[in-house]
Design an enzyme around this catalytic site. Structure first.
Site, PDB file in Angstrom:
ATOM      1  N   ARG A 104      15.917  -0.709  12.405  1.00 57.55           N
ATOM      2  CA  ARG A 104      14.655  -0.677  11.675  1.00 57.55           C
ATOM      3  C   ARG A 104      14.841  -0.199  10.236  1.00 57.55           C
ATOM      4  O   ARG A 104      14.267  -0.768   9.289  1.00 57.55           O
ATOM      5  CB  ARG A 104      13.652   0.232  12.396  1.00 57.55           C
ATOM      6  CG  ARG A 104      12.261   0.250  11.791  1.00 57.55           C
ATOM      7  CD  ARG A 104      11.551  -1.073  11.984  1.00 57.55           C
ATOM      8  NE  ARG A 104      11.726  -1.993  10.859  1.00 57.55           N
ATOM      9  CZ  ARG A 104      11.701  -3.313  10.982  1.00 57.55           C
ATOM     10  NH1 ARG A 104      11.544  -3.890  12.149  1.00 57.55           N
ATOM     11  NH2 ARG A 104      11.849  -4.075   9.915  1.00 57.55           N
ATOM     12  N   ASP A 141      -2.337  -3.629 -24.883  1.00 63.38           N
ATOM     13  CA  ASP A 141      -2.982  -3.370 -23.593  1.00 63.38           C
ATOM     14  C   ASP A 141      -4.251  -4.191 -23.424  1.00 63.38           C
ATOM     15  O   ASP A 141      -5.234  -4.009 -24.151  1.00 63.38           O
ATOM     16  CB  ASP A 141      -3.298  -1.877 -23.483  1.00 63.38           C
ATOM     17  CG  ASP A 141      -3.873  -1.500 -22.135  1.00 63.38           C
ATOM     18  OD1 ASP A 141      -3.427  -2.073 -21.129  1.00 63.38           O
ATOM     19  OD2 ASP A 141      -4.779  -0.649 -22.102  1.00 63.38           O
ATOM     20  N   LYS A 186       5.441   1.562 -11.715  1.00 68.55           N
ATOM     21  CA  LYS A 186       4.584   1.494 -10.529  1.00 68.55           C
ATOM     22  C   LYS A 186       5.417   1.064  -9.321  1.00 68.55           C
ATOM     23  O   LYS A 186       5.219  -0.013  -8.754  1.00 68.55           O
ATOM     24  CB  LYS A 186       3.422   0.534 -10.778  1.00 68.55           C
ATOM     25  CG  LYS A 186       2.502   1.004 -11.900  1.00 68.55           C
ATOM     26  CD  LYS A 186       1.444  -0.032 -12.238  1.00 68.55           C
ATOM     27  CE  LYS A 186       0.575   0.450 -13.403  1.00 68.55           C
ATOM     28  NZ  LYS A 186      -0.432  -0.572 -13.801  1.00 68.55           N
ATOM     29  N   GLU A 232       1.386   2.331 -27.084  1.00 64.85           N
ATOM     30  CA  GLU A 232       0.405   1.447 -26.470  1.00 64.85           C
ATOM     31  C   GLU A 232      -0.846   1.407 -27.343  1.00 64.85           C
ATOM     32  O   GLU A 232      -1.357   2.455 -27.740  1.00 64.85           O
ATOM     33  CB  GLU A 232       0.052   1.938 -25.070  1.00 64.85           C
ATOM     34  CG  GLU A 232      -0.935   1.038 -24.344  1.00 64.85           C
ATOM     35  CD  GLU A 232      -1.253   1.560 -22.954  1.00 64.85           C
ATOM     36  OE1 GLU A 232      -0.658   1.055 -21.985  1.00 64.85           O
ATOM     37  OE2 GLU A 232      -2.083   2.496 -22.860  1.00 64.85           O
ATOM     38  N   LYS A 276       0.831   6.888 -25.319  1.00 68.93           N
ATOM     39  CA  LYS A 276      -0.396   6.246 -24.873  1.00 68.93           C
ATOM     40  C   LYS A 276      -1.610   7.010 -25.392  1.00 68.93           C
ATOM     41  O   LYS A 276      -1.471   7.999 -26.130  1.00 68.93           O
ATOM     42  CB  LYS A 276      -0.386   6.154 -23.350  1.00 68.93           C
ATOM     43  CG  LYS A 276       0.857   5.448 -22.804  1.00 68.93           C
ATOM     44  CD  LYS A 276       0.912   5.404 -21.304  1.00 68.93           C
ATOM     45  CE  LYS A 276       0.056   4.284 -20.783  1.00 68.93           C
ATOM     46  NZ  LYS A 276       0.266   4.049 -19.329  1.00 68.93           N
TER      47      LYS A 276
END
Length: 293
Positions: A114, A231, A149, A210, A181
């Site tokens: 697994r 952005d 992310k 950004e 940012k």
């Protein structure tokens, strides 16, 4: 480039401990996988000396990734295991294709199954998604980038998978590049002040800013940013940004990028496009391991 062997073994040890429990995790190396400390109560039903053969099958079209994690899982449990691969990381797999064959201690094959497949399905899922995005713009002069992310604990592994799929890596973490940012700008007082502090603190590091509109882009250009993230700019604003920057910095489109719109975004002339979905919106690839007669 693969993460280091030490990184991979650390990932594997942590994952195996989830399945095999604290007794296995705390055992000395000589006791790993032994009858007393195996941690797998079901595998303990099999005689300790029993050996088996198995094969791993991919059930769908996918890009293979994760061989090293798969190998290290079984090697941790049986150093004598033999794994014969029939595909390499980055290869496109067909439904029903045999990916590899294994021969080793039966308990080790059962206990590692697994965990090994979890690595293979997760990293192949990442590579497969990356390949789909890369294919959309492969004839255009743009790089598709990942983001931070990622799944907790698998940052380096997933970024490797992104490269196997044909895309590129953004910064690895908060330590290897500046990304200024909105909240950094507010805390520093202005965009220019934030850039100045960054240049003074670590002039050796790349510096990205950004921005949310063309006026902020002008500020970033005046401050001397190396790299500007646009952005959630619409297509017309992206085209205007490319003209305004005129090659003075790298321009990256970010926010709301999908398989349906990435080509239109690339055609605006930006240098890079970052896509959080490469690593966060993940669907695992369907692999199975079957013992052979």
């Amino acid at each position: 480039m693969l993460p280091s062997l030490q990184d991979i073994r650390r990932d594997v040890a942590r994952a195996l401990a989830e399945d095999l429990g604290p007794a296995w995790e705390s055992a000395e190396g000589s006791e790993k996988g032994s009858e007393r400390e195996s941690g797998d109560v079901s595998a303990a039903l099999i005689p300790a000396s029993h050996r088996s053969q198995a094969r791993v099958i991919c059930r769908e079209e996918a890009v293979l990734c994760g061989r090293a994690w798969f190998e290290q899982t079984f090697l941790r449990l049986d150093p004598a295991v033999d794994i014969e691969w029939q595909a390499r990381d980055g290869d496109l797999l067909a439904p029903g294709q045999t990916v590899c064959r294994l021969a080793g201690n039966t308990r080790a094959l059962l206990s590692g199954e697994r965990t090994a497949l979890n690595f293979l399905q997760t990293l192949s899922g990442t590579a497969t998604r990356a390949r789909r995005y890369a294919e959309r713009v492969r004839d255009l002069p743009v790089e598709v980038l990942d983001t931070r992310k990622t799944l907790p604990g698998l940052r380096l592994a997933q970024k490797y998978a992104v490269r196997c799929g044909g895309c590129h890596n953004h910064r690895l973490g908060l330590y290897d590049a500046f990304l200024i940012k909105e909240n950094h700008i507010l805390a520093c007082g202005s965009l220019a002040a934030a850039v100045e502090r960054a240049r003074h603190a670590r002039p050796d590091l790349p510096l990205a800013v950004e921005v949310e509109d063309l006026e902020e882009l002008k500020e970033a250009l005046a401050a001397g940013a190396d790299h500007v993230l646009l952005d959630n700019f619409d297509l017309e604003a992206l085209r205007q940004a490319v003209v305004l920057a005129a090659g003075r910095c790298l321009l990256e489109a970010s926010g709301g990028i999908t398989l349906d719109n990435i080509r239109e975004v690339a055609l605006t002339g930006v240098d890079a496009i970052s896509v959080g979905a490469l690593t966060k919106d993940l669907r695992a690839v369907d692999f199975s391991m079957r013992f052979c007669d």
